[in-house]
Design a protein around this motif. Structure first.
Motif, PDB file in Angstrom:
ATOM      1  N   LEU A  52       5.910  -3.262   4.755  1.00  0.00           N
ATOM      2  CA  LEU A  52       5.673  -2.466   3.549  1.00  0.00           C
ATOM      3  C   LEU A  52       4.257  -2.670   3.026  1.00  0.00           C
ATOM      4  O   LEU A  52       3.587  -1.699   2.642  1.00  0.00           O
ATOM      5  CB  LEU A  52       6.687  -2.849   2.467  1.00  0.00           C
ATOM      6  N   ASN A  53       3.785  -3.910   3.034  1.00  0.00           N
ATOM      7  CA  ASN A  53       2.416  -4.185   2.568  1.00  0.00           C
ATOM      8  C   ASN A  53       1.374  -3.496   3.460  1.00  0.00           C
ATOM      9  O   ASN A  53       0.369  -2.961   2.983  1.00  0.00           O
ATOM     10  CB  ASN A  53       2.156  -5.685   2.543  1.00  0.00           C
ATOM     11  N   ALA A 103      -2.422   1.007   4.227  1.00  0.00           N
ATOM     12  CA  ALA A 103      -2.854   2.190   4.984  1.00  0.00           C
ATOM     13  C   ALA A 103      -2.881   3.426   4.085  1.00  0.00           C
ATOM     14  O   ALA A 103      -3.804   4.247   4.160  1.00  0.00           O
ATOM     15  CB  ALA A 103      -1.925   2.424   6.170  1.00  0.00           C
ATOM     16  N   VAL A 104      -1.877   3.550   3.184  1.00  0.00           N
ATOM     17  CA  VAL A 104      -1.851   4.671   2.248  1.00  0.00           C
ATOM     18  C   VAL A 104      -3.048   4.606   1.304  1.00  0.00           C
ATOM     19  O   VAL A 104      -3.724   5.612   1.070  1.00  0.00           O
ATOM     20  CB  VAL A 104      -0.532   4.678   1.441  1.00  0.00           C
ATOM     21  N   HIS A 105      -3.294   3.405   0.793  1.00  0.00           N
ATOM     22  CA  HIS A 105      -4.426   3.227  -0.126  1.00  0.00           C
ATOM     23  C   HIS A 105      -5.749   3.570   0.565  1.00  0.00           C
ATOM     24  O   HIS A 105      -6.608   4.245  -0.014  1.00  0.00           O
ATOM     25  CB  HIS A 105      -4.457   1.784  -0.627  1.00  0.00           C
ATOM     26  N   ALA A 158       1.193   7.243   7.169  1.00  0.00           N
ATOM     27  CA  ALA A 158       1.290   6.005   6.400  1.00  0.00           C
ATOM     28  C   ALA A 158       2.356   6.116   5.307  1.00  0.00           C
ATOM     29  O   ALA A 158       3.072   5.146   5.026  1.00  0.00           O
ATOM     30  CB  ALA A 158      -0.062   5.679   5.779  1.00  0.00           C
ATOM     31  N   GLN A 159       2.485   7.300   4.712  1.00  0.00           N
ATOM     32  CA  GLN A 159       3.498   7.486   3.666  1.00  0.00           C
ATOM     33  C   GLN A 159       4.910   7.409   4.250  1.00  0.00           C
ATOM     34  O   GLN A 159       5.824   6.874   3.627  1.00  0.00           O
ATOM     35  CB  GLN A 159       3.275   8.821   2.961  1.00  0.00           C
ATOM     36  N   VAL A 160       5.082   7.964   5.469  1.00  0.00           N
ATOM     37  CA  VAL A 160       6.385   7.868   6.142  1.00  0.00           C
ATOM     38  C   VAL A 160       6.697   6.408   6.448  1.00  0.00           C
ATOM     39  O   VAL A 160       7.823   5.918   6.206  1.00  0.00           O
ATOM     40  CB  VAL A 160       6.397   8.699   7.434  1.00  0.00           C
ATOM     41  N   LYS A 161       5.717   5.680   6.976  1.00  0.00           N
ATOM     42  CA  LYS A 161       5.909   4.253   7.257  1.00  0.00           C
ATOM     43  C   LYS A 161       6.228   3.488   5.982  1.00  0.00           C
ATOM     44  O   LYS A 161       7.024   2.545   5.982  1.00  0.00           O
ATOM     45  CB  LYS A 161       4.647   3.684   7.913  1.00  0.00           C
ATOM     46  N   GLN A 162       5.576   3.877   4.890  1.00  0.00           N
ATOM     47  CA  GLN A 162       5.808   3.230   3.605  1.00  0.00           C
ATOM     48  C   GLN A 162       7.266   3.400   3.169  1.00  0.00           C
ATOM     49  O   GLN A 162       7.920   2.450   2.714  1.00  0.00           O
ATOM     50  CB  GLN A 162       4.866   3.826   2.560  1.00  0.00           C
ATOM     51  N   GLN A 163       7.779   4.614   3.322  1.00  0.00           N
ATOM     52  CA  GLN A 163       9.167   4.873   2.952  1.00  0.00           C
ATOM     53  C   GLN A 163      10.131   4.111   3.842  1.00  0.00           C
ATOM     54  O   GLN A 163      11.121   3.514   3.373  1.00  0.00           O
ATOM     55  CB  GLN A 163       9.443   6.374   3.033  1.00  0.00           C
TER      56      GLN A 163
END
Length: 275
Positions: A18-19, A24-26, A249-254
């Motif tokens: 998650l981190n 990656a999103v940031h 990155a957003q998909v990975k975040q979810q």
């Protein structure tokens, strides 16, 4: 595998994922917002330092071009005055031709002499008024002007042209009291011919300086353009790629958030062992 309520390796792994996804999103969001993959030293210290150095070089050339533009204006004013002087010299010559006529009446001669003085006065005014940013290249005692042309000590030297002495004073002191003296002024090698030669030399020198200034400005602009392109290669982000990276990155975040939630539920399953 040991089952423990104190240590959950799966939760730690999910948290790291998650981190990483958050980071990656940031990063993608920052690149999209700024348009740069290297927006500051935190992104890439070495690349940022190189880009800043190149921006400094471009800024120096921009400053040099500002001074060259001022110099170009100074030359343009002098050349324009020279063109007016050239036109007035033709009028002077026409008046002298009339004054060289022995059959002129005394009144007509006096009138043409006054006209001659007025025309020479106009030339003097053109010389005096040829001032730009406090500099007059045509007046008596004018100094050569050295204009910074780049960031490495280069310069363009504009030579002053003393038209006050070679034209105005020469024509003012010329003898137009008789037909013969007026005729002598317009003969080859006479005062008017010499004045025209001096003006031609002055205009040629100023035009050459103007060309040098123009070439320096064009050269600096081309270097600035190339430098800016180089900076872009170092720092600019590919927004198409960044948009795709942000979505991934957003998909990975979810997914990482869901994995962490699942991992955190594993400790609760241990309660079933004691029911």
């Amino acid at each position: 595998m040991i089952s423990s309520v104190n240590t959950s390796t799966s939760s730690y792994s999910a948290l790291r994922g998650l981190n990483s996804a958050d980071s990656a999103v940031h990063t993608s969001q920052k690149r999209i917002a700024s348009g740069r993959k290297v927006a500051d030293a935190y992104d890439d210290g070495a690349a940022f330092s190189v880009a800043e150095g190149l921006r400094g070089d471009a800024a120096v050339l921009g400053a040099a071009n500002e001074r060259l533009a001022v110099g170009k204006g100074m030359i343009d004013v002098a050349v324009k005055a020279g063109q007016f002087i050239s036109s007035s010299l033709q009028d002077v010559k026409a008046t002298l031709i009339k004054l060289s006529d022995p059959s002129l009446s005394a009144q007509d001669r006096a009138n043409y002499q006054d006209q001659y003085k007025s025309q020479v006065g106009d030339i003097g005014a053109f010389v005096k008024d040829a001032k730009y940013n406090g500099v007059n290249l045509l007046e008596q005692g004018a100094s050569d002007q050295k204009i910074v042309s780049n960031g490495s000590g280069g310069s363009v030297t504009v030579k002053a042209q003393d038209l006050q002495t070679s034209l105005v004073d020469a024509l003012t002191n010329a003898d137009v009291s008789s037909a013969s003296s007026a005729a002598a002024l317009i003969q080859p090698g006479g005062t008017v011919a010499t004045a025209q030669d001096s003006l031609g030399t002055a205009l040629n020198s100023l035009a050459a300086s103007a060309k040098s200034v123009d070439n320096s400005i064009k050269s600096n602009n081309s270097i600035v353009d190339a430098t800016t392109t180089g900076i872009g290669e170092i720092t600019d982000a590919d927004l198409t790629k960044e948009a795709a990276a942000l979505q991934a990155a957003q998909v990975k975040q979810q997914l990482a958030g869901q994995a962490l939630s699942i991992s955190n539920q594993s400790s609760k399953s241990l309660l079933g062992l004691f029911q």
